[in-house]
Write a protein that holds these residues in place. Structure first.
Motif, short mmCIF file in Angstrom:
data_model
loop_
_atom_site.label_atom_id
_atom_site.label_comp_id
_atom_site.label_asym_id
_atom_site.label_seq_id
_atom_site.Cartn_x
_atom_site.Cartn_y
_atom_site.Cartn_z
N LYS A 16 -4.09 -7.22 -8.00
CA LYS A 16 -4.35 -8.62 -7.60
C LYS A 16 -3.04 -9.35 -7.32
O LYS A 16 -2.95 -10.13 -6.36
CB LYS A 16 -5.15 -9.33 -8.69
N ALA A 18 -0.30 -7.99 -6.29
CA ALA A 18 0.23 -7.47 -5.02
C ALA A 18 -0.50 -8.11 -3.84
O ALA A 18 0.11 -8.41 -2.81
CB ALA A 18 0.07 -5.95 -4.99
N LEU A 19 -1.81 -8.33 -4.02
CA LEU A 19 -2.59 -8.96 -2.93
C LEU A 19 -2.13 -10.39 -2.68
O LEU A 19 -2.10 -10.84 -1.53
CB LEU A 19 -4.07 -8.98 -3.31
N MET A 22 0.71 -10.60 -0.43
CA MET A 22 0.49 -10.10 0.93
C MET A 22 0.39 -11.28 1.91
O MET A 22 -0.16 -12.33 1.54
CB MET A 22 -0.81 -9.29 0.97
N PRO A 23 0.91 -11.14 3.13
CA PRO A 23 0.78 -12.25 4.09
C PRO A 23 -0.68 -12.49 4.49
O PRO A 23 -1.51 -11.59 4.36
CB PRO A 23 1.60 -11.76 5.30
N SER A 24 -0.93 -13.71 4.93
CA SER A 24 -2.31 -14.04 5.33
C SER A 24 -2.63 -13.37 6.67
O SER A 24 -1.72 -12.88 7.36
CB SER A 24 -2.46 -15.56 5.47
N ASP A 25 -3.89 -13.38 7.02
CA ASP A 25 -4.31 -12.74 8.28
C ASP A 25 -3.59 -13.34 9.49
O ASP A 25 -3.28 -12.64 10.45
CB ASP A 25 -5.83 -12.90 8.46
N ILE A 28 -0.23 -11.83 10.02
CA ILE A 28 -0.17 -10.42 10.44
C ILE A 28 -0.46 -10.35 11.93
O ILE A 28 -1.58 -10.65 12.38
CB ILE A 28 -1.20 -9.57 9.65
N TRP A 30 -1.29 -8.39 14.68
CA TRP A 30 -1.81 -7.08 15.09
C TRP A 30 -3.03 -7.27 15.98
O TRP A 30 -3.99 -7.94 15.59
CB TRP A 30 -2.21 -6.24 13.87
N THR A 31 -2.96 -6.73 17.16
CA THR A 31 -4.12 -6.72 18.04
C THR A 31 -4.60 -5.27 18.11
O THR A 31 -3.87 -4.40 18.59
CB THR A 31 -3.75 -7.21 19.46
N PRO A 32 -5.80 -5.01 17.58
CA PRO A 32 -6.28 -3.62 17.58
C PRO A 32 -6.30 -3.03 18.99
O PRO A 32 -6.68 -3.71 19.95
CB PRO A 32 -7.70 -3.72 17.02
N LYS B 26 -7.17 -6.61 8.91
CA LYS B 26 -5.76 -6.96 9.12
C LYS B 26 -4.92 -6.63 7.89
O LYS B 26 -3.81 -6.09 8.02
CB LYS B 26 -5.64 -8.46 9.46
N LYS B 27 -5.45 -6.95 6.72
CA LYS B 27 -4.72 -6.64 5.48
C LYS B 27 -4.57 -5.13 5.31
O LYS B 27 -3.53 -4.63 4.87
CB LYS B 27 -5.45 -7.23 4.28
N TYR B 29 -4.49 -2.94 7.73
CA TYR B 29 -3.51 -2.48 8.72
C TYR B 29 -2.09 -2.75 8.21
O TYR B 29 -1.21 -1.89 8.28
CB TYR B 29 -3.74 -3.19 10.06
N HIS B 30 -1.91 -3.93 7.66
CA HIS B 30 -0.59 -4.31 7.15
C HIS B 30 -0.15 -3.34 6.05
O HIS B 30 0.99 -2.86 6.04
CB HIS B 30 -0.65 -5.74 6.61
N GLU B 43 -3.20 2.57 12.50
CA GLU B 43 -4.60 2.40 12.96
C GLU B 43 -5.45 3.61 12.54
O GLU B 43 -6.61 3.45 12.14
CB GLU B 43 -4.64 2.20 14.48
N ALA B 66 -12.06 -10.19 -5.52
CA ALA B 66 -10.67 -9.69 -5.55
C ALA B 66 -10.65 -8.18 -5.76
O ALA B 66 -9.78 -7.49 -5.23
CB ALA B 66 -9.91 -10.39 -6.67
N ALA B 70 -8.78 -5.53 -3.35
CA ALA B 70 -7.83 -4.54 -3.86
C ALA B 70 -8.27 -3.13 -3.49
O ALA B 70 -7.44 -2.29 -3.11
CB ALA B 70 -7.72 -4.68 -5.38
N CYS B 73 -7.58 -2.43 0.29
CA CYS B 73 -6.16 -2.20 0.57
C CYS B 73 -5.70 -0.88 -0.03
O CYS B 73 -4.86 -0.18 0.57
CB CYS B 73 -5.32 -3.36 0.03
N ASN B 127 3.81 -3.11 -11.57
CA ASN B 127 4.29 -3.59 -10.26
C ASN B 127 5.77 -3.35 -10.04
O ASN B 127 6.24 -3.39 -8.92
CB ASN B 127 3.94 -5.07 -10.10
N ARG B 134 3.82 4.07 -9.01
CA ARG B 134 2.83 2.99 -9.12
C ARG B 134 1.49 3.44 -8.55
O ARG B 134 0.44 3.21 -9.16
CB ARG B 134 3.34 1.75 -8.36
#
Lengths: 173, 181
Positions: A16, A18-19, A22-25, A28, A30-32, B26-27, B29-30, B43, B66, B70, B73, B127, B134
């Motif tokens: 949690k 780590a999440l 993480m950056p928001s959508d 990010i 990225w275009t699929p 998106k998450k 993919y990141h 992808e 959450a 998790a 991801c 972490n 990890r």
């Protein structure tokens, strides 16, 4: 709490954390690609076959069984109805035979094939043959039984007269 | 009638899957890109992760929780690591680990230290672990995967996973004791 459960909870907390980093959508970029979109569309359309088979809830099994019973019942009902219109040939031949036999007895005739030395098969064959012959040749039998003891009711007889008719066939008082 | 019930299942499953896809693609993919550093492979990892999610759709109860985030991801990262390891069969790190520099590990002592530490404190230490350690610790204790399954998911050898688990726990123990490895 044992150490495994503690480690499980700690791992969840770590995930949690780590999440949260993480950056928001929106961040990010990225275009699929078309290739990715096509593959995902195919996966979504095949979601049923991909998923493992799982047990259906009991109520679904009950409902499906009940529905199947109703459908089969409806499909078979015309056949059941039709079969009830038929006179059972076994029953017909059985009663016919006994009537025939009793008549023969009353007329003092012995059964032509009733010899005890005859086998069961031969006997039944002979009886059925005899029975057929009776129906086709003995006209007096039909006529006698159908007309005996029947009186003609005059056309001007009313319902009241019929209801008060005596069992021996006399109409009216 | 039976077909109809099957369709209800499929339809609700599809809706759930699409919701997961829209929310987490998106998450995921990141996460995959951080491992693979290549859009094309990332992808692939995301697609494979979604197939894995579809196979385990029953385990996901809430799209927005959450735990689900998790899990999604983690699925992407696991697939990305698998692809990464398939491309680079023998990384320097794995070679190093398989050479047998295994640290003697006191399992009961580790359990005792974990039992008396706070969850938040352990989480902080997890972490801080280097990524390979990890990852295996999280898969082992959060997803309850045995080393052989982790090896299969990550595309590593079971022996490597056992050694990484052992080293990861040793590091965690040292961190919790306040020492440094």
């Amino acid at each position: 709490m044992d150490f495994k459960e503690k480690l499980r909870q700690a791992s969840m907390a770590a995930e949690k954390n780590a999440l949260e980093k993480m950056p928001s959508d929106e961040e990010i970029s990225w275009t699929p690609s078309d290739r990715f979109n096509e593959r995902m569309a195919k996966t979504i359309s095949e979601i049923g076959p991909i998923m493992p088979k799982r047990a259906k809830p009991l109520w679904r099994i009950y409902a499906a069984t009940a529905a199947a019973v109703v459908v089969i019942g409806l499909a078979l009902s015309p056949l059941i109805h039709k079969s009830s219109d038929f006179i059972d040939p076994k029953e017909e031949s059985g009663s016919g035979l006994s009537e025939d036999d009793s008549q023969r007895e009353s007329e003092g005739l012995s059964h032509p094939e009733s010899d005890s030395t005859q086998g069961q098969e031969g006997e039944s064959a002979a009886v059925s043959e005899d029975h057929t012959t009776d129906h086709t040749t003995d006209d007096s039998w039909d006529e006698g039984h159908c007309t005996e003891g029947v009186q003609e009711i005059p056309s001007d007889t009313s319902v009241e007269d019929l209801s008060s008719a005596s069992p021996d066939g006399e109409v009216g008082s | 009638m039976i077909v109809y019930f099957a369709l209800i299942d499929k339809e609700s499953d599809r809706e759930k899957f699409v919701a997961l896809y829209e929310k987490y693609k998106k998450k995921m993919y990141h996460t995959a890109y951080l491992v693979l550093q290549d859009s094309y492979s990332a992808e692939d990892a995301v697609h494979e992760a979604f197939i894995s999610v579809a196979r385990n759709l029953d385990k996901i109860h809430s799209v927005d929780s959450a735990e689900t985030a998790a899990y999604m991801c983690r699925a992407a990262k696991t697939r990305a690591l698998n692809i990464y390891n398939a491309k680079k069969k023998e990384t320097e790190q794995e070679s190093f680990l398989e050479e047998g520099r295994d640290i003697p590990f006191d399992e009961p002592e580790f359990e005792r230290i974990c039992a008396r530490s706070e969850v938040a404190e352990i989480a902080k230490c997890i972490n801080q672990l280097p990524s390979p350690y990890r990852d295996v610790i999280v898969l082992r204790y959060l997803d309850d995967m045995p080393p052989r399954e982790i090896a299969s998911a990550l595309g590593r050898k079971p022996d490597t996973i056992k050694k990484q688990l052992s080293r990861g726990r040793q590091m965690l123990k040292n961190m919790l004791e306040g020492g440094k490895e």
